[in-house]
Design a protein around this motif. Structure first.
Motif, mmCIF file in Angstrom:
data_model
loop_
_atom_site.group_PDB
_atom_site.id
_atom_site.type_symbol
_atom_site.label_atom_id
_atom_site.label_comp_id
_atom_site.label_asym_id
_atom_site.label_seq_id
_atom_site.Cartn_x
_atom_site.Cartn_y
_atom_site.Cartn_z
ATOM 1 N N PRO A 2 -13.214 -15.685 32.123
ATOM 2 C CA PRO A 2 -13.131 -15.686 30.717
ATOM 3 C C PRO A 2 -13.673 -14.693 29.982
ATOM 4 O O PRO A 2 -13.185 -14.220 28.797
ATOM 5 N N THR A 3 -14.168 -13.552 30.890
ATOM 6 C CA THR A 3 -14.519 -12.382 30.687
ATOM 7 C C THR A 3 -14.966 -11.822 32.247
ATOM 8 O O THR A 3 -15.346 -12.612 32.709
ATOM 9 N N GLU B 67 -17.736 -9.825 32.735
ATOM 10 C CA GLU B 67 -19.328 -9.397 32.902
ATOM 11 C C GLU B 67 -19.765 -9.727 34.587
ATOM 12 O O GLU B 67 -20.282 -9.054 35.427
ATOM 13 N N ARG C 58 -9.606 -18.629 27.911
ATOM 14 C CA ARG C 58 -10.869 -19.437 27.532
ATOM 15 C C ARG C 58 -10.229 -20.722 26.855
ATOM 16 O O ARG C 58 -9.604 -20.781 26.038
ATOM 17 N N GLU D 199 -15.668 -23.787 27.787
ATOM 18 C CA GLU D 199 -14.257 -23.302 27.356
ATOM 19 C C GLU D 199 -14.033 -22.506 28.769
ATOM 20 O O GLU D 199 -12.776 -21.972 29.037
ATOM 21 N N HIS E 296 -20.143 -3.908 21.959
ATOM 22 C CA HIS E 296 -21.621 -4.339 22.188
ATOM 23 C C HIS E 296 -22.350 -3.499 22.793
ATOM 24 O O HIS E 296 -21.890 -2.913 23.767
ATOM 25 N N GLY F 283 -14.248 -5.060 23.547
ATOM 26 C CA GLY F 283 -13.053 -6.045 23.802
ATOM 27 C C GLY F 283 -12.187 -5.882 22.599
ATOM 28 O O GLY F 283 -12.551 -5.779 21.458
ATOM 29 N N PHE G 201 -21.007 -21.089 26.394
ATOM 30 C CA PHE G 201 -19.510 -21.152 26.316
ATOM 31 C C PHE G 201 -19.062 -22.095 27.695
ATOM 32 O O PHE G 201 -17.753 -22.261 27.794
ATOM 33 N N HIS H 20 -26.560 -17.080 29.245
ATOM 34 C CA HIS H 20 -25.423 -16.357 28.996
ATOM 35 C C HIS H 20 -24.115 -17.269 28.945
ATOM 36 O O HIS H 20 -23.306 -17.364 27.924
HETATM 37 O O1 87C Z 1 -16.895 -11.853 26.261
HETATM 38 C C1 87C Z 1 -17.889 -11.657 25.603
HETATM 39 C C2 87C Z 1 -18.529 -10.583 25.619
HETATM 40 C C3 87C Z 1 -17.901 -9.117 25.945
HETATM 41 N N1 87C Z 1 -16.982 -9.343 26.745
HETATM 42 C C4 87C Z 1 -16.240 -7.849 27.223
HETATM 43 C C5 87C Z 1 -15.478 -7.599 25.983
HETATM 44 C C6 87C Z 1 -16.422 -7.473 25.008
HETATM 45 C C7 87C Z 1 -17.115 -8.749 24.665
HETATM 46 O O2 87C Z 1 -16.025 -9.733 24.434
HETATM 47 C C8 87C Z 1 -18.621 -13.001 24.927
HETATM 48 N N2 87C Z 1 -18.013 -14.208 25.651
HETATM 49 C C9 87C Z 1 -17.252 -14.875 24.914
HETATM 50 N N3 87C Z 1 -16.750 -16.169 25.255
HETATM 51 C C10 87C Z 1 -16.904 -16.589 26.690
HETATM 52 C C11 87C Z 1 -17.926 -15.683 27.486
HETATM 53 C C12 87C Z 1 -18.538 -14.668 26.618
HETATM 54 O O3 87C Z 1 -19.319 -14.069 27.259
HETATM 55 C C13 87C Z 1 -18.308 -16.373 28.644
HETATM 56 C C14 87C Z 1 -17.764 -17.748 29.283
HETATM 57 C C15 87C Z 1 -16.591 -18.075 28.370
HETATM 58 C C16 87C Z 1 -16.235 -17.713 27.153
#
Ligand code: 87C
Ligand code: MG
Length: 516
Positions: A108-109, A111, A140, A88, A230, A266, A85, A81
């Protein structure tokens, strides 16, 4: 406050910066990629929040707030996962002079912040669907050229994270949220978007599939990702052990626990940048009435040095009365009675701020019991009109709705006229260079996309008309989405992929374009 001194068609990114700063939407900050959102743009974000909150709360989404920080081992829980990234991620390493035992990431998000608690809180299928959302900001550390609102190192967004018992339940929500993203653009911001699915290459790698709304910026001819919804499948629930007992279990039999199906979605303050790029012009901002902070500005006119104080006082009180009538019709109205500034100066100032409708009121209007109207979206005399004062409370709201609809219609016509349906490869690159996005029969494979990107990249200095940041040699076309609305014309097993080197059969029509 002098006017915009660069034309949108001459130097797009310089124009964009001036429109934002002189329209008082944003200010620059000493840390690169970070910006100040001033009240005029924050108001728009709040309108988006109000509209979107009403929608998501109607399906039981609840807002919440998780910590800003993520410990390193939690963030890196799933190498796959994060690996794409890792560069960033911004880290906290010290408290004052003292280095921290272990560095801490700034989200950065969320999850990896939220899902350990989903595992803890979700015990029974009766806890499903769990639907939580955060309005927050994330960081990021992008290295690509920052652009206010569109690509910033910190951005404000909402991130929705939901858990479902079934794939179908999750899938239904993915599409509902995407439709509401389209609604933010089309209903509030007067921006047309295409709804579709991302290809395997462009989807969120951690998920099962990605749906998206894609916009189009006429001046650069580029597509822009507007928001993503997603389905994560069971990827994250397997990673984080989010399970429920099988609801079909009878007391004694014990079917294996079920991993929940998850979604994440998002939408960020990027929406504001897209709106500005599409509607604003060489006189500055043009903001759609449904989201603009000031919908109507009333400017007194016809006051000369031989206007008596009494006449001026009488005129100003009539101006205030007009504002009262319009506020009674739920409109956001200001009056500009500033002394020492000419009407012309005031017109320019409010035009730069994107106020969609100006009412001029002077001795002539007063005697005739009307206001002179001036639409921000129509230059010169086309935008001029008159409204009887007795009709104000009805005709001004109607005129604002007309402006909203016209802004959308013009943007939609531009998007449609720059979307070329192409089956002959030789037309593809010329169409891109003419600032189009292209809908082509595609095999949807990652390899084919890579080839198309290389074959459509500008060589150095090629395409002099391209805006400077599009001159980057690497600006090849990417797939933007597989539109939900598929044209006719692809015969399974017969229609070939448009990429001549590919040799595969075409699966679907796929939208390609140079992207922001
Ligand atoms: O963020 C998402 C997925 C999801 N995150 C929550 C909102 C919807 C969608 O953007 C994808 N993503 C993009 N950018 C990054 C990450 C990442 O998971 C993880 C680490 C740093 C940068
Ligand atoms: Mg990114």
């Amino acid at each position: 406050l002098i006017g915009i001194d660069v034309a949108k068609e001459d130097d797009f990114s310089a124009w964009y910066a001036q429109v934002l700063t002189k329209g008082e939407m944003l200010d620059y900050y000493d840390i690169s990629g970070c910006y100040i959102l001033k009240p005029a743009s924050y108001f728009i974000w709040e309108e988006v929040q109000t509209w979107f909150n009403k929608k998501i709360k109607s399906i039981g989404v609840r807002n919440c707030a998780f910590p800003l920080f993520v410990s390193q081992d939690v963030l890196e829980k799933e190498k796959a996962h994060i690996e794409g990234f890792a560069a960033e991620v911004a880290w906290v390493t010290h408290a004052g002079k003292n280095p921290l035992e272990k560095k801490i990431a700034i989200r950065p998000t969320s999850e990896t912040v939220m899902y350990p608690y989903y595992a803890k809180w979700i015990r029974s299928h009766r806890d499903l669907p769990l639907r939580l959302n955060q309005w927050n900001s994330v960081v990021r550390w992008e290295f690509k050229h920052p652009q206010p609102f569109l690509r910033t190192r910190e951005f404000h967004w909402q991130e929705g994270h939901t858990a479902h018992l079934t794939k179908e339940g999750a899938g239904e929500e993915v599409l509902q949220i995407l439709e509401w993203y389209a609604g933010v653009y089309e209903e509030l911001l007067a921006v047309p978007v295409i709804r579709g699915t991302k290809t395997e290459k462009e989807k969120f790698a951690g998920g099962l599939y990605t749906t998206t709304v894609e916009g189009y910026i006429p001046e650069t001819g580029r597509g822009i990702q507007g928001g993503t919804s997603h389905c994560l499948g069971q990827n994250f629930s397997k990673m984080f052990g989010i399970t429920v007992e099988d609801p079909s279990n009878r007391e004694d039999d014990k079917k294996p626990a079920l991993h929940v199906w998850q979604n994440s979605w998002g939408l960020s303050t990027r929406v504001i940048g897209v709106m500005v790029m599409i509607h604003s012009d060489n006189r500055g901002l043009v903001i759609p009435p449904r989201v603009v902070e000031t919908q109507v500005i009333i400017v007194p006119v016809g006051i000369t040095k031989n206007t008596s104080e009494d006449e001026k006082t009488k005129l100003y009180s009539e101006v205030d009365a007009l504002a009262t009538v319009l506020r009674a019709a739920d409109l956001r109205v200001e009056t500009d009675k500033r002394d020492g500034y000419s009407p012309g100066w005031k017109f320019n100032d409010w035009e730069m701020r994107g106020v969609p409708l100006r009412l001029e009121f002077g001795p002539g209007e007063s005697k005739g019991h009307y206001v002179t109207t001036s639409r921000r979206d129509l230059p010169g005399k086309d935008g001029k009109g008159q409204i009887q004062i007795t009709e104000l409370g009805v005709e001004v709201p109607q005129l604002l709705e007309t402006i909203q609809a016209d802004l959308y219609r013009r943007a939609d016509e531009k998007f449609k006229s720059h979307t070329k349906q192409i089956t002959n490869w030789d037309e593809f690159v010329p169409a891109l260079n003419a600032k189009n996005v292209c809908l082509i029969p595609s095999c949807l494979t990652e390899k084919c996309e890579d080839e198309i990107k290389d074959m459509s990249a500008k060589k150095d200095g090629e395409g002099e008309d391209a805006p400077e940041d599009a001159k980057a040699p690497s600006m090849g076309a990417k797939s933007l989405c597989i539109p939900f609305e598929q044209p006719e014309g692809i015969v399974k097993g017969e229609t070939k992929c448009t990429n001549p080197n590919c040799g595969n059969m075409a699966e679907k029509w796929c939208l390609f374009g140079r992207e922001f």
